[in-house]
Design an enzyme around this catalytic site. Structure first.
Site, PDB file in Angstrom:
ATOM      1  N   ARG A   1     -59.176  65.312 -25.090  1.00  0.00           N
ATOM      2  CA  ARG A   1     -58.534  64.629 -23.945  1.00  0.00           C
ATOM      3  C   ARG A   1     -59.563  64.220 -22.890  1.00  0.00           C
ATOM      4  O   ARG A   1     -59.307  64.312 -21.687  1.00  0.00           O
ATOM      5  CB  ARG A   1     -57.477  65.524 -23.292  1.00  0.00           C
ATOM      6  CG  ARG A   1     -56.279  65.835 -24.151  1.00  0.00           C
ATOM      7  CD  ARG A   1     -55.480  64.569 -24.458  1.00  0.00           C
ATOM      8  NE  ARG A   1     -54.207  64.878 -25.061  1.00  0.00           N
ATOM      9  CZ  ARG A   1     -54.026  65.105 -26.365  1.00  0.00           C
ATOM     10  NH1 ARG A   1     -55.046  65.051 -27.199  1.00  0.00           N
ATOM     11  NH2 ARG A   1     -52.827  65.357 -26.838  1.00  0.00           N
TER      12      ARG A   1
ATOM     13  N   GLU B   1     -53.138  67.312 -17.186  1.00  0.00           N
ATOM     14  CA  GLU B   1     -53.591  66.348 -18.182  1.00  0.00           C
ATOM     15  C   GLU B   1     -53.504  64.908 -17.664  1.00  0.00           C
ATOM     16  O   GLU B   1     -54.476  64.158 -17.775  1.00  0.00           O
ATOM     17  CB  GLU B   1     -52.761  66.548 -19.455  1.00  0.00           C
ATOM     18  CG  GLU B   1     -53.478  66.216 -20.738  1.00  0.00           C
ATOM     19  CD  GLU B   1     -53.271  64.781 -21.095  1.00  0.00           C
ATOM     20  OE1 GLU B   1     -54.278  64.114 -21.348  1.00  0.00           O
ATOM     21  OE2 GLU B   1     -52.121  64.320 -21.117  1.00  0.00           O
TER      22      GLU B   1
ATOM     23  N   SER C   1     -47.689  65.372 -22.209  1.00  0.00           N
ATOM     24  CA  SER C   1     -48.127  66.735 -21.878  1.00  0.00           C
ATOM     25  C   SER C   1     -48.652  66.741 -20.449  1.00  0.00           C
ATOM     26  O   SER C   1     -49.487  65.907 -20.090  1.00  0.00           O
ATOM     27  CB  SER C   1     -49.259  67.175 -22.801  1.00  0.00           C
ATOM     28  OG  SER C   1     -48.817  67.245 -24.119  1.00  0.00           O
TER      29      SER C   1
END
Ligand code: EPU
Length: 342
Positions: A165, A336, A240
């Protein structure tokens, strides 16, 4: 011709659907407009926000700068070899539609990433990943406009610092590179990547009646996502909300001694990735609501806009979850989606 909208409503332009305004909004339909955008009086290299599908951003209030919505479209073949092709998609292409396009053309590599919300241009930024595949494995290069030098360049995948990520576009490249298109290296030979628990089970079931193919894997992925993850068109969310934390082996061992059933994924560097959704779920937070923001009741890693949530509600809920998880497990969760100050 570039139209600048002052005090523009951002609610329909991000999937969490918070009621926030931008100081000014421009919609870019052609990457060639970038040099002109740099000349606008509202343009400030440090505060301009380049917005894709808005599926990975959260506004903590009104946005005080210029927002440029990347809406350039187009898909073209760059290179064709016997077993693989390089194909370029413009930043404003809708990610899932592009994945479908590749499958219709007999290309595989992106099937596990089906149904991820957002645009092609946002995919490299957080190196989108799902069901055992990260997009970096298929990226050949990323076409950018370098604001520092006012020129178009292309960064090879190796220069993008891809990690879980993460990428250069979240760090030193953040206010420097505007992603205009992405080149993908895709295969004509399908190699299934179905090691991920849920996916392996569903693909095994489905392939009893249909041959195993990239399209079948994509269907299985869509099935899992639709059963767990809320559709942002119906229930606002940003996927998320926290990253799965990567902790030292000793921290993971201490946790596992107490909770042997805790999902954990050993990493190549010896550390261990934990499932943030599990940690939040263990704190009994599924469905927990503050104001209009709530923890999704089917997947604790996703926060949703249950009813007219405000930025304050989301911030309060996120902080509450972080505190609960830190108090119980000694693990700090980091967010995130990209947080944008108001
Ligand atoms: N779990 C729970 N309770 C929950 C949620 C999860 O016990 O409420 C457990 C699950 O049973 C499983 C483990 O935690 O054992 C992991 O859950 P899941 O397979 O649903 O995946 P995840 O780790 O929560 C990650 C990605 C998702 C991606 C899925 C599938 C991150 C931050 N999230 O979620 O990506 O779709 O794996 O690969 O890495 C996104 O980034 O927006 C996103 C949705």
């Amino acid at each position: 011709m570039i139209t600048v909208l002052p005090q523009a409503d951002l609610q329909p332009l991000h999937t969490f659907g918070l009621p926030v305004l931008a100081r000014a909004l421009v919609t870019l339909t052609d990457a060639a407009q970038l040099p002109q955008i740099m000349q606008l009086p509202e343009f400030n290299m440090n505060s301009v926000l380049w917005l894709g599908g808005g599926s990975n951003v959260l506004f903590a209030g009104n946005y005080p700068g210029l927002v440029v919505r990347m809406a350039n479209r187009g898909i073209r073949l760059i290179e064709e070899r016997q077993h693989e092709v390089v194909i370029e998609a413009a930043a404003g292409e809708v990610w899932h539609d592009f994945v479908q396009y590749t499958l219709r053309h007999g290309l595989s590599g992106l099937e596990n990433l089906s149904l991820i919300p957002g645009t092609v241009g946002a995919a490299p930024v957080q190196n989108i990943g799902a069901y055992g595949v990260e997009v970096q494995s298929c990226i050949e290069s990323v076409c950018c406009f370098d604001l520092t030098h006012g020129q178009f360049i292309r960064l090879l995948a190796d220069d993008c610092a891809f990690a879980y990520r993460d990428s250069i576009f979240k760090h030193e490249g953040k206010q420097r590179y505007v992603i205009t298109a992405v080149r993908f290296r895709l295969s004509r030979t399908f190699v299934p990547q179905v090691g991920y628990g849920d996916l392996a089970r569903i693909v095994a079931q489905m392939s009893q009646t249909s041959p195993l193919s990239a399209t079948l894997v994509a269907q299985a992925v869509c099935h899992i996502r639709q059963s767990k993850l809320p559709d942002p068109r119906i229930l606002g969310n940003a996927g998320s909300f926290f990253k799965n934390p990567i902790v030292d082996l000793s921290v993971a061992q201490a946790l596992l001694a107490q909770y042997p059933q805790a999902p954990h994924y050993p990493q190549p560097d010896g550390r261990v990735k934990l499932a943030a959704g599990w940690l939040i779920d263990q704190c009994g937070l599924k469905g927990h609501q503050i104001g209009g923001a709530a923890v999704h009741d089917k997947q604790a890693l996703v926060l949703v806009n249950k009813h007219q949530a405000t930025a304050t509600d989301v911030v309060a809920l996120a902080r509450y979850i972080q505190t609960m998880v830190a108090d119980r497990f000694g693990v700090m969760l980091s967010t995130e989606p990209v947080w944008l100050a108001g």
